[in-house]
Design an enzyme around this catalytic site. Structure first.
Site, mmCIF file in Angstrom:
data_model
loop_
_atom_site.group_PDB
_atom_site.id
_atom_site.type_symbol
_atom_site.label_atom_id
_atom_site.label_comp_id
_atom_site.label_asym_id
_atom_site.label_seq_id
_atom_site.Cartn_x
_atom_site.Cartn_y
_atom_site.Cartn_z
ATOM 1 N N ASP A 125 0.823 -1.223 0.000
ATOM 2 C CA ASP A 125 0.000 0.000 0.000
ATOM 3 C C ASP A 125 0.849 1.263 0.000
ATOM 4 O OD1 ASP A 125 -2.416 -1.441 0.143
ATOM 5 O OD2 ASP A 125 -2.091 -1.756 2.289
ATOM 6 N N HIS A 126 2.130 1.091 0.189
ATOM 7 C CA HIS A 126 3.004 2.266 0.337
ATOM 8 C C HIS A 126 4.212 2.098 -0.587
ATOM 9 C CE1 HIS A 126 5.799 5.128 2.321
ATOM 10 N NE2 HIS A 126 4.709 5.722 2.715
ATOM 11 N N PHE A 127 4.037 2.337 -1.913
ATOM 12 C CA PHE A 127 2.849 2.931 -2.531
ATOM 13 C C PHE A 127 2.327 1.967 -3.595
ATOM 14 C CE2 PHE A 127 5.496 6.423 -1.089
ATOM 15 C CZ PHE A 127 4.597 7.211 -0.389
ATOM 16 N N LEU A 186 7.940 1.099 -0.458
ATOM 17 C CA LEU A 186 8.938 1.788 0.369
ATOM 18 C C LEU A 186 8.516 1.732 1.834
ATOM 19 C CD1 LEU A 186 9.461 5.021 -1.777
ATOM 20 C CD2 LEU A 186 10.984 3.028 -1.644
ATOM 21 N N GLN A 190 5.444 1.427 -5.877
ATOM 22 C CA GLN A 190 6.753 1.798 -5.315
ATOM 23 C C GLN A 190 6.786 1.354 -3.864
ATOM 24 O OE1 GLN A 190 7.205 6.120 -6.241
ATOM 25 N NE2 GLN A 190 9.285 5.487 -6.724
#
Lengths: 183, 136
Positions: free
Chosen positions: A33-35, A46, A44
């Site tokens: 979910d991030h991201f 991270l 992405q």
């Protein structure tokens, strides 16, 4: 300390310094979910900066707690300064290196650095640092009262200690480091 | 050589600006740590640590800021300090000025006494009592 952001402790200098590492895996759901991918582009994955700060705080908090053999409830009370200069993602190993700057009955101040190992080049790189303040909350200036059980250093935390070769904190008749409520 | 009052002020000003994330110009002798500079309870411990580092002396818990007085019924009744309470505070904390406070000694007003000037007085007393100022 329920959602642990360190995997193991790799160095411990009693009352002075504690170093912990975390291996970041794509299996960690929050990275999806991030991201997540969206109309703006591909995913992405991270590690959120706040969780890297949490990892440094847990490393530092364990160091502070170890001084009184985990009898105090050690709470992160203030992030005096925190900087992060690079991203961390799947496949990286993160190293949190914490030292005690000052400690007394009411709490402690610590300094810490965050390093990242990239398997691409095998190099550790300093990517962040922070100054933190911890309160021994039963001795806080506001005089508030908290539950008697040590909810800070619970079972997950005991797993970290035993898995890191710091069994001696748990070996005092099996009591030290154990939450008061379970004694 | 003993530090001058102005040198102490400049050093306290730097400590408070760093601790409370305010501009040094905002830190005036009459500024209240809580009301004017936004200090919270954990900042008191941070201030203690930084003053120790800056001036090279040790500060015992309860020496600069209050502790263990609020829950004593001899010292506090109905949210106000008793005469005994003010006497105890005055003895433990000679760096605070209780003159005006005594007229309306509500517990919630106590934080008003912790001003930059009170910190300067505290540092001055500690240095005069043998504390050694740090060189930086």
């Amino acid at each position: 300390m329920r959602w642990l952001w360190i995997d193991t402790i790799v160095k411990y200098e009693p009352g002075k310094r504690l170093v912990a590492v975390k291996n970041v895996s794509l299996a960690e759901e929050h990275l999806h979910d991030h991201f997540a991918c969206d109309a703006q582009g591909p995913a992405q994955p991270l590690v959120p900066a706040s969780l890297l700060l949490e990892g440094l705080a847990q490393t530092s908090g364990i160091l502070v707690g170890s001084v009184q053999e985990f009898r105090e409830k050690v709470i992160l009370a203030k992030v005096t300064r925190f900087t992060l200069d690079a991203d961390v993602g799947p496949g990286h190993c993160v190293r949190f290196d914490a030292t005690i700057e000052r400690l007394d009955v009411a709490g402690a101040s610590t300094q810490g650095t965050i390093e990242r190992l990239s398997h691409a080049d095998g190099e550790w790189r300093a990517i962040g640092s922070g100054s933190l303040m911890f309160s021994h909350i039963d001795r806080n200036f506001a005089g508030r009262e908290f539950p008697k059980e040590n909810f800070v250093f619970g079972e997950n935390f005991r797993t970290i200690l035993s898995g890191s070769g710091l069994q001696r904190f748990l070996d005092d008749a099996g009591q030290r480091g154990r939450p008061v409520a379970s004694r | 050589m003993a530090m001058s009052r102005d040198e102490i002020f400049k050093s306290v000003q730097v400590v408070l600006a760093e601790t409370l994330m305010v501009d040094e110009e905002e830190v005036l002798p009459e500024s209240s740590l809580v009301k004017d500079l936004g200090a919270e309870s954990i900042d008191f411990l941070d201030i203690v640590f930084r003053l120790e580092k800056k001036f090279g002396f040790k500060i015992q818990q309860g020496e600069l800021f209050t502790e263990n007085v609020m829950s004593d019924p001899k010292l506090v009744q109905d949210g106000r300090f008793t005469a005994d309470g003010i006497e105890v505070l005055s003895q433990k904390m000679p760096h605070l000025n209780f003159t005006a406070f005594s007229a309306d000694p509500r517990v919630d007003r106590l934080s008003e006494l912790f001003t930059v000037r009170a910190l300067m007085d505290f540092v001055e007393r500690k240095l005069a009592a043998g504390g050694v100022p740090a060189t930086n």
